[in-house]
Motif scaffolding. Sequence first.
Motif, PDB file in Angstrom:
ATOM      1  N   SER A 233       0.819  -1.224   0.000  1.00 36.04           N
ATOM      2  CA  SER A 233       0.000   0.000   0.000  1.00 36.04           C
ATOM      3  C   SER A 233       0.842   1.258   0.000  1.00 36.04           C
ATOM      4  O   SER A 233       0.376   2.316  -0.432  1.00 36.04           O
ATOM      5  N   ALA A 234       2.058   1.177   0.493  1.00 38.90           N
ATOM      6  CA  ALA A 234       2.931   2.351   0.533  1.00 38.90           C
ATOM      7  C   ALA A 234       4.293   1.957  -0.004  1.00 38.90           C
ATOM      8  O   ALA A 234       5.059   1.268   0.662  1.00 38.90           O
ATOM      9  N   VAL A 235       4.589   2.386  -1.226  1.00 38.30           N
ATOM     10  CA  VAL A 235       5.855   2.067  -1.869  1.00 38.30           C
ATOM     11  C   VAL A 235       6.559   3.368  -2.193  1.00 38.30           C
ATOM     12  O   VAL A 235       5.957   4.298  -2.745  1.00 38.30           O
ATOM     13  N   GLN A 236       7.824   3.428  -1.842  1.00 36.68           N
ATOM     14  CA  GLN A 236       8.598   4.642  -2.060  1.00 36.68           C
ATOM     15  C   GLN A 236       8.563   5.062  -3.526  1.00 36.68           C
ATOM     16  O   GLN A 236       8.831   4.271  -4.421  1.00 36.68           O
ATOM     17  N   GLY A 237       8.186   6.324  -3.777  1.00 39.45           N
ATOM     18  CA  GLY A 237       8.133   6.859  -5.133  1.00 39.45           C
ATOM     19  C   GLY A 237       6.824   6.627  -5.856  1.00 39.45           C
ATOM     20  O   GLY A 237       6.610   7.178  -6.937  1.00 39.45           O
ATOM     21  N   GLN A 238       5.927   5.826  -5.277  1.00 39.47           N
ATOM     22  CA  GLN A 238       4.635   5.561  -5.913  1.00 39.47           C
ATOM     23  C   GLN A 238       3.546   6.322  -5.151  1.00 39.47           C
ATOM     24  O   GLN A 238       3.033   5.848  -4.147  1.00 39.47           O
ATOM     25  N   TYR A 239       3.235   7.519  -5.666  1.00 40.02           N
ATOM     26  CA  TYR A 239       2.299   8.392  -4.965  1.00 40.02           C
ATOM     27  C   TYR A 239       0.861   8.246  -5.467  1.00 40.02           C
ATOM     28  O   TYR A 239      -0.070   8.708  -4.822  1.00 40.02           O
ATOM     29  N   GLY A 240       0.699   7.583  -6.615  1.00 32.40           N
ATOM     30  CA  GLY A 240      -0.635   7.381  -7.160  1.00 32.40           C
ATOM     31  C   GLY A 240      -1.124   8.572  -7.953  1.00 32.40           C
ATOM     32  O   GLY A 240      -0.591   9.683  -7.856  1.00 32.40           O
ATOM     33  N   THR A 241      -2.156   8.334  -8.762  1.00 30.99           N
ATOM     34  CA  THR A 241      -2.749   9.415  -9.545  1.00 30.99           C
ATOM     35  C   THR A 241      -3.287  10.492  -8.618  1.00 30.99           C
ATOM     36  O   THR A 241      -4.036  10.213  -7.682  1.00 30.99           O
ATOM     37  N   ASN A 242      -2.873  11.746  -8.908  1.00 29.60           N
ATOM     38  CA  ASN A 242      -3.265  12.869  -8.047  1.00 29.60           C
ATOM     39  C   ASN A 242      -2.888  12.628  -6.589  1.00 29.60           C
ATOM     40  O   ASN A 242      -3.573  13.073  -5.665  1.00 29.60           O
ATOM     41  N   ASN A 243      -1.773  11.876  -6.407  1.00 29.81           N
ATOM     42  CA  ASN A 243      -1.248  11.596  -5.059  1.00 29.81           C
ATOM     43  C   ASN A 243      -2.269  10.889  -4.175  1.00 29.81           C
ATOM     44  O   ASN A 243      -2.320  11.102  -2.961  1.00 29.81           O
ATOM     45  N   ILE A 244      -3.072  10.006  -4.792  1.00 25.81           N
ATOM     46  CA  ILE A 244      -4.138   9.322  -4.055  1.00 25.81           C
ATOM     47  C   ILE A 244      -3.576   8.416  -2.962  1.00 25.81           C
ATOM     48  O   ILE A 244      -4.197   8.228  -1.914  1.00 25.81           O
ATOM     49  N   ASN A 245      -2.383   7.858  -3.189  1.00 24.11           N
ATOM     50  CA  ASN A 245      -1.812   6.963  -2.180  1.00 24.11           C
ATOM     51  C   ASN A 245      -1.521   7.694  -0.876  1.00 24.11           C
ATOM     52  O   ASN A 245      -1.756   7.163   0.216  1.00 24.11           O
ATOM     53  N   MET A 246      -1.028   8.925  -1.005  1.00 23.66           N
ATOM     54  CA  MET A 246      -0.759   9.708   0.198  1.00 23.66           C
ATOM     55  C   MET A 246      -2.056  10.111   0.890  1.00 23.66           C
ATOM     56  O   MET A 246      -2.119  10.231   2.112  1.00 23.66           O
ATOM     57  N   ALA A 247      -3.103  10.309   0.100  1.00 23.40           N
ATOM     58  CA  ALA A 247      -4.378  10.746   0.670  1.00 23.40           C
ATOM     59  C   ALA A 247      -5.105   9.629   1.402  1.00 23.40           C
ATOM     60  O   ALA A 247      -5.874   9.882   2.332  1.00 23.40           O
ATOM     61  N   THR A 248      -4.840   8.375   0.999  1.00 24.54           N
ATOM     62  CA  THR A 248      -5.616   7.260   1.559  1.00 24.54           C
ATOM     63  C   THR A 248      -4.840   6.365   2.518  1.00 24.54           C
ATOM     64  O   THR A 248      -5.443   5.561   3.217  1.00 24.54           O
ATOM     65  N   ILE A 249      -3.502   6.498   2.552  1.00 23.76           N
ATOM     66  CA  ILE A 249      -2.710   5.542   3.315  1.00 23.76           C
ATOM     67  C   ILE A 249      -3.043   5.567   4.806  1.00 23.76           C
ATOM     68  O   ILE A 249      -3.073   4.528   5.471  1.00 23.76           O
ATOM     69  N   SER A 250      -3.313   6.744   5.352  1.00 23.43           N
ATOM     70  CA  SER A 250      -3.597   6.822   6.795  1.00 23.43           C
ATOM     71  C   SER A 250      -4.875   6.074   7.143  1.00 23.43           C
ATOM     72  O   SER A 250      -4.922   5.309   8.118  1.00 23.43           O
ATOM     73  N   ALA A 251      -5.937   6.291   6.345  1.00 26.99           N
ATOM     74  CA  ALA A 251      -7.212   5.625   6.618  1.00 26.99           C
ATOM     75  C   ALA A 251      -7.096   4.117   6.427  1.00 26.99           C
ATOM     76  O   ALA A 251      -7.649   3.329   7.207  1.00 26.99           O
TER      77      ALA A 251
END
Length: 651
Positions: free
Chosen positions: A94-112
Motif C-alpha cells: 500500500s505504501a511504496v517509495q516513489g509511488q504516490y498514485g494518480t493525483n497523489n491518491i496513495n498519500m491521501a488514503t494511506i492513513s485511513a
Amino acid sequence: MIVNKSMFPLQTGFSVISKMQDKFANLQMQLGTGLKAQTLSGMGRDLPVSLSVRSRLGTIAGYNASIEQVALRLSFLDNALTRMDKIEGEARNSAVQGQYGTNNINMATISAQSLARFDEMVTMLNADVAGRYLFGGSVTDKAPLPTTQTLLEGAGGRAGYKTVVTERNAADLGQSGLGRLTSTVASATPADPASVTLAEDGDHPFGFKLSTVSAIGANIGIAPNLAAAPASIGFTFPAPPDAVAEGDSVTLGFTLPDGTETQITLKAVTAENATGSVFEFVIGEDAIETSTAFDAALRGALDQVADGELKAASTYAAAQNFFNAAGEPVLRVQGSDPYNATALRVATATDTVMWYGGETAAVSATGMGRLTAARSDETVTLTQNIPVSAAHGFHIAGAVSSKPAAIAASATPGDPARADFTIADNAALVLGDSVTLTLTEPDGRTREVTLTAVTGKAGPGQFTIGADAEATAANFDKALQRAVTEAAAEAEGNPRQSVNAAIEDSGRVNYGMQANESGYLRLMRSLAAMSVETYPEIVNAADPDSPDLDPARRRFDAMARRQHLELSEAHNVERGSIELVTMELGVAHAALNAAGERHTNYKAQLDNLLSDVETVSKEDVAMEILALQTRLTASYQVTAMISQLSLVNFL
C-alpha cells in the motif's frame, strides 16, 4: 413296607427348580440386552477387567474432548494468522517509495487504510473462543489489548499513542526544527579563514546524531569530534586564494531515533551554475561569504531532512516506545517541555495506556535482557540500559573473580548499575580461572553466569586467554555477551508454553499466544505509525524529478521505506514472526491429529475387550434357554408326580 414322600427329597427338587428359574430369567435378560449382567455384582470374576477397561475408556474420552477443544482453538488461530499474513502483505504494497498514485491518491488514503488494518489487528488479537481469549498467554479471562480508540487517543487521563508521538516528534525535531542540531559561523576578518561548527545540542537520545563525515576536495577542513557527548564537527573554509573549488562537497551521516541512518551531501557551486537546491552552497568572494552560504545550505538541508526522514524516524521511534516488547518498559519523553527534553522516562499505568495486558516475559533475550556490554582496552563493562525499569530486564547484583589479581571483577550499584571486568595480569591467568556474574530478574530470581578461562578454542561458558590483556578482554567481551544472551533466553521462555493441554498420558500440546511477540508487534507498530502520520500539501507536483522533493513526498517516502523495512519478509525467520508461529501451530496440530488417531485405535481395542467381558452371544444364550427350558419342564413334571405320590397311588 412304607411308601411315602420322605423317600423323595422334594425340598431339594424345589431348590433346584428355583435356581433354574433364576438362571432362566437371567438368560432372558441376556437375550434381551446382550449384556452378561445388569449390576456390577453380577459380573463375577470379570468385574476387575470391566472396571479397568471402562476407566481407560473414560480417560480416552477426556483426552478426545481436550483434543476437540484445542483443535477448535487452533483452527481459529490458524485463520487469524493467515489473515495477519495477508494484512502484512497488503501493508507492504500500500505504501511504496516513489509511488504516490494518480493525483497523489496513495498519500491521501494511506492513513485511513492503515487505521482500518490496525483496527482489524486489534479485533483479532482481542477475539475469544467460547469466552476464552487466546492472545494473552495464560491470561485468558480478559482481552489482552484495549480498544483501538483507547490505544490511539488514550482514556481516563492516560496518554495514548498519538500523545506519545506528539511528544517524541517535538523532542526529536526541537524548537528550531533542525533535529536538535546547532550551527555557528565564526571568522575574524574576510581575509582570514572562516569556520562553521555543527553540534548536537546535548547528551540525549533525541534528534540527529552525528555519525560520519567526509569531503571531496582539499580546501574544506574538517575537524570531527564524533566520540564526544554531545558530538560536533568543525568545518574550515580558507581565505582566497585557497578558496573552495566548484564541485567540492561535504557528506554528513546521521543516526536517526529509530536506529536507521541517513545522510546529506552539500555541494559547492558558483553563482552562475547554482540551481537553487538546498543541497548547494554558493562559493563567495571570501571565506566569510562561503562559510555563511555553507551554513545556510546546511540549515536548509537539515530542515528538509528533518521534515522527512527525521519526522518519520521519530514516529516509528514513538511506536517502539509505546508498543513495548516483552522485557521492555513503555517509554515517554521526560519533562513538560519536550522541545528541550534530555531523557526518556518509564511510563506508568496511571499516566499512559498500557497497550498489552496479557502474560509476558519480564526479561527478553533480545538486547541481552536490557544490558549493554562495552570494552575499552583491557576492561569490559556491563551496564543496565537507561531508563532503568524495576519491572523489566536483568539487574546486576554482583560480580566475583576466582583470581582477582588476574581478573578484577566488581559490581557497582546505581542508576544504572554496572559490572566491570579488567584483565589485571594476563600472564597470571591460567586454565580454570573463572568469573561469575550474578543477575537478578524482576521477580527476585537470580541467575549466575560463569565464564571459565581456557587456552584453546572456547566453548559455551568459556573465554580464551589471548596473547595479551587486550586480546583476552576482547575474547571475554564476546563470551560475556553470548552467555548473558543465553541466560536472557532462558529467562524469557517460550510463549507457546504459556498455554498447554494434555492430549495423552505422556504428551501435552503447547499452543500459547502472546500479542507482544515480534510478528504481531511489528505489524502493530507499523500500522499505528502509518495511521497517525499526515502529509503536507503538495507544492511541486509538476516536477516529480526535482532534487528537492516536496515535503509530502519526502515524508511519504520515508514512512514507506520504514514500513517496508519493518514488514520485510527478511523478518520471517525471526523468533515470534507470524510465519514461524504458524509453523509451530502446525506442529501442534500434527501432534493433535497423531494423538487422536492413537486414541481411536486404542479405543477400538478396548471396546472389543469390553465386549468380550460384558456382552454375550445371543445365539448361544438362545440355545442355552432352550436346553434349560427342556430341563425345567421335565423337572416340573417329575416334581409334580412325586408330590402326588402315596401308597394308594403306588398300588
